[in-house]
Design a protein around this motif. Structure first.
Motif, mmCIF file in Angstrom:
data_model
loop_
_atom_site.group_PDB
_atom_site.id
_atom_site.type_symbol
_atom_site.label_atom_id
_atom_site.label_comp_id
_atom_site.label_asym_id
_atom_site.label_seq_id
_atom_site.Cartn_x
_atom_site.Cartn_y
_atom_site.Cartn_z
ATOM 1 N N GLN A 147 -0.473 11.830 48.656
ATOM 2 C CA GLN A 147 -0.571 10.419 49.037
ATOM 3 C C GLN A 147 -1.632 9.744 48.172
ATOM 4 O O GLN A 147 -2.744 10.220 48.054
ATOM 5 N N LEU A 148 -1.264 8.605 47.589
ATOM 6 C CA LEU A 148 -2.182 7.870 46.732
ATOM 7 C C LEU A 148 -3.285 7.219 47.562
ATOM 8 O O LEU A 148 -3.006 6.549 48.558
ATOM 9 N N GLN A 149 -4.517 7.429 47.121
ATOM 10 C CA GLN A 149 -5.635 6.859 47.854
ATOM 11 C C GLN A 149 -6.783 6.589 46.899
ATOM 12 O O GLN A 149 -7.106 7.424 46.052
ATOM 13 N N GLY A 208 -3.972 11.584 44.537
ATOM 14 C CA GLY A 208 -2.554 11.259 44.456
ATOM 15 C C GLY A 208 -2.072 10.872 43.075
ATOM 16 O O GLY A 208 -0.888 10.585 42.895
ATOM 17 N N LEU A 209 -2.965 10.818 42.097
ATOM 18 C CA LEU A 209 -2.565 10.569 40.728
ATOM 19 C C LEU A 209 -3.610 11.182 39.802
ATOM 20 O O LEU A 209 -4.730 11.481 40.229
ATOM 21 N N LYS A 223 -13.018 15.148 37.910
ATOM 22 C CA LYS A 223 -13.247 14.992 39.349
ATOM 23 C C LYS A 223 -12.420 13.856 39.948
ATOM 24 O O LYS A 223 -12.510 13.590 41.144
ATOM 25 N N ASN A 224 -11.639 13.164 39.091
ATOM 26 C CA ASN A 224 -10.833 12.018 39.551
ATOM 27 C C ASN A 224 -11.700 10.957 40.227
ATOM 28 O O ASN A 224 -11.328 10.402 41.273
ATOM 29 N N THR A 225 -12.843 10.689 39.618
ATOM 30 C CA THR A 225 -13.750 9.704 40.177
ATOM 31 C C THR A 225 -14.221 8.713 39.117
ATOM 32 O O THR A 225 -14.156 8.996 37.911
ATOM 33 N N ALA A 241 -9.919 -0.250 41.290
ATOM 34 C CA ALA A 241 -8.478 -0.348 41.091
ATOM 35 C C ALA A 241 -8.105 0.448 39.849
ATOM 36 O O ALA A 241 -8.949 0.698 38.985
ATOM 37 N N VAL A 242 -6.835 0.831 39.761
ATOM 38 C CA VAL A 242 -6.367 1.602 38.610
ATOM 39 C C VAL A 242 -5.125 0.949 38.024
ATOM 40 O O VAL A 242 -4.316 0.349 38.752
ATOM 41 N N ALA A 243 -4.981 1.089 36.718
ATOM 42 C CA ALA A 243 -3.845 0.520 35.991
ATOM 43 C C ALA A 243 -3.334 1.541 34.988
ATOM 44 O O ALA A 243 -4.123 2.177 34.292
ATOM 45 N N ARG A 244 -2.020 1.653 34.890
ATOM 46 C CA ARG A 244 -1.429 2.613 33.968
ATOM 47 C C ARG A 244 -1.502 2.043 32.559
ATOM 48 O O ARG A 244 -0.529 1.503 32.023
ATOM 49 N N GLN A 245 -2.687 2.133 31.977
ATOM 50 C CA GLN A 245 -2.932 1.650 30.628
ATOM 51 C C GLN A 245 -3.697 2.727 29.883
ATOM 52 O O GLN A 245 -4.436 3.490 30.491
#
Length: 125
Positions: free
Chosen positions: A1-3, A26-27, A76-78, A97-101
């Motif tokens: 689950q994306l969080q 989650g990503l 660490k996905n942080t 926030a995150v953006a696929r860039q």
């Protein structure tokens, strides 16, 4: 689950420091640019800082240049936002926030795909 979960906010006196963290699940954060945004009462949400996924290119809004530093730890996905020399006008809810860039990042929230619930930062004596 994306969080996306922000932490580290609080009450600090003018001139003080806070370190915000954004923990993503989650990503794979390595594939995403990261942005920090803030929204003060009665104002629109504004971009504060961002960092690209490749090369770690950073951007800052003029009002925080020299005071805030964005960083990321893909293992660490942080992501973090170190905020120094805080001013009362920095008071706001801060969001990550995150953006696929890949090769750039933007301070435009519309370019972001997911965001967290925010953490309150209050700068007051």
């Amino acid at each position: 689950q994306l969080q996306l979960v922000e932490s580290g906010g609080g009450l600090v006196q003018p001139g003080g420091s806070l370190r915000l963290s954004c923990t993503v699940s989650g990503l794979a954060l390595v594939d995403y640019a990261i942005g920090w945004f803030r929204q003060a009462p009665g104002k629109a949400r504004e971009g504060v800082s961002c960092i690209s996924s490749v090369d770690g290119i950073t951007h800052y809004v003029d009002s925080v240049k020299g005071r805030f530093t964005i960083s990321r730890d893909n293992a660490k996905n942080t992501a973090n936002l170190q905020m120094n020399s805080l001013k009362p006008e920095d008071t706001a809810v801060y969001y990550c926030a995150v953006a696929r860039q890949s090769f750039y990042c933007s301070l435009n929230l519309q370019e972001y795909d997911y965001s967290g619930q925010g953490t309150q930062v209050t700068v007051s004596s």
